[in-house]
Design an enzyme around this catalytic site. Sequence first.
Site, short mmCIF file in Angstrom:
data_model
loop_
_atom_site.label_atom_id
_atom_site.label_comp_id
_atom_site.label_asym_id
_atom_site.label_seq_id
_atom_site.Cartn_x
_atom_site.Cartn_y
_atom_site.Cartn_z
N ASP A 1 0.84 -1.19 0.00
CA ASP A 1 0.00 0.00 0.00
C ASP A 1 0.89 1.25 0.00
O ASP A 1 1.38 1.64 1.04
CB ASP A 1 -0.96 0.00 1.19
CG ASP A 1 -0.31 -0.42 2.51
OD1 ASP A 1 0.79 -1.00 2.51
OD2 ASP A 1 -0.92 -0.14 3.55
N GLU B 1 12.42 1.47 7.18
CA GLU B 1 11.37 0.66 6.58
C GLU B 1 11.66 0.26 5.14
O GLU B 1 11.36 -0.86 4.72
CB GLU B 1 10.06 1.45 6.65
CG GLU B 1 8.85 0.75 6.10
CD GLU B 1 7.63 1.67 6.07
OE1 GLU B 1 6.52 1.13 6.05
OE2 GLU B 1 7.80 2.91 6.07
#
Length: 531
Positions: free
Chosen positions: A300, A484
Amino acid sequence: MSAAAVELGDAGRNAARIAEVAPADTLSPADRYQELFVAVQAGRVFSDSKTFVDCAPLHDPEDILDAYRARRSLPDFDLAAFVHDNFRPEHARESRYVADPQRTLVEHIDYLWDVLTRQPRQHPVRSSLLPLPNPYVVPGGRFGEMYYWDSYFSMLGLAGSGRLDLMRSMADNFAYLIDTFGHIPNGNRSYYLSRSQPPVFALMTELFEAHGLCRALRYLPRLRKEHAFWMDGGEQLRHNEVHRHCVRMDDGALLNRYWDDRDTPREESYLEDVTTAAQGRRPVHEVYRELRAGAESGWDFSSRWCGGDGALASIRTTSILPVDLNSFLHKLETQIAQLSGACGDQASAQEFSRCAEARKKAIDRWLWSDAAGAYLDYDWQRDHRRDHLCAATATPLFVGVASPMQARRVAETIRTRLLKDGGIATSECFSGEQWDRPNGWAPLQWMAISGLSDYGETVLSQEIGRRWLSTVASLYRREHKLVEKYVLQLPPEGAHGGSGGEYPLQDGFGWTNGVVRRLLQDMAAGAGEGG
């Protein structure tokens, strides 16, 4: 002991532990706070939409809503002040963590597990956090809850760090979630209950057994429940019909898509979703469903899910049959078949063997492109294979569903089209979304590295691993943190964290820690064998 007896024992222990922590509020913040929720999110009381839905109420939620309704029309009413008087933001603990620059990368990761661990007794009362019976590892940054597919990649590193205690706790937490809700939610928040994430629990159970944690058979009842969740309504479908996660193809094959049961804005990204939907021409509830389904994918967001112009408002996730989802479900079916056979349930073993074989044939028929030498997603609504090559093409190798020929072709495609300075590219598209170029992600590196290695493509596997570790180490040397996602085209000054998406770059970071720790362990073991 039978699988059923083990299940009852696990459930009893978990029930005893869960009774000691805060009760779950399974109403999502939008349902709980209604017009107050809309006012806070639409008015941008907090700069990050996730902040409010993670807040802990300081009073009974019904009393807060009644007070809002009584005061909101008063001329001196201050919404922000009202929110801060009635809610406590749950600031990320690790935002106050300062890394020791003297630690090696391995030492840093080993130390971080405790920083990223959450305890059941830390659960705030009446918040959106779904209480769990055991400690668990969170990704880090703004993500202060346990995420489903993230956790598998974190577990790779937990094993390398010798933290089998945390692996065991998280295993029982996932079993508890399946027992309680019938599936593993995206994360342990009430606003995630309407969707799951890539189904990797079968991979987790293999990991538990490989490290002597417990027999995978212990979790067979939960694996079957997870399969039932993903296949709900599938058997009743006729050709070219769909229901929730299931799509019946015109040849009778049954494949799966990502789906979310709700068609409202994601609560953790409310204003972002409202803004996106307003940019398109479709009914907004259709866009909201597609955005939610895209969130279930874990990607996403990405041009992978979008229409021809690549704009997020054109997202059409539920029209796409993804390579990775169907590969993970093949793994789940194979695992259920094997474990059923091991406990003497031959009827179930044969049933799930047939399911796995049927899915393999469907993957070959619908998702394999001989022309591209790659696995590609299929658009079932438009009846064509998409030409959007992405790192998901390695997933069939990772779960062992590819033939040797297909693996060789995929390896060559990855080498010529996806291999970059810093690892394997997420896709070939620069869209501005975070699951596209130039970003690289730890789980995609691991699945490619592991899958290629399993099929004997050792040189390419090791090259991806070397480039990825170099990327992570470069940023760690300069900034003493893991993040991340990373930019894979390395500038002269060294690696940089990735960009794009709905929120700033997050550090912590669970799955990067896990994959890097495992790769460093494998590298050390290989050096030892070579010596």
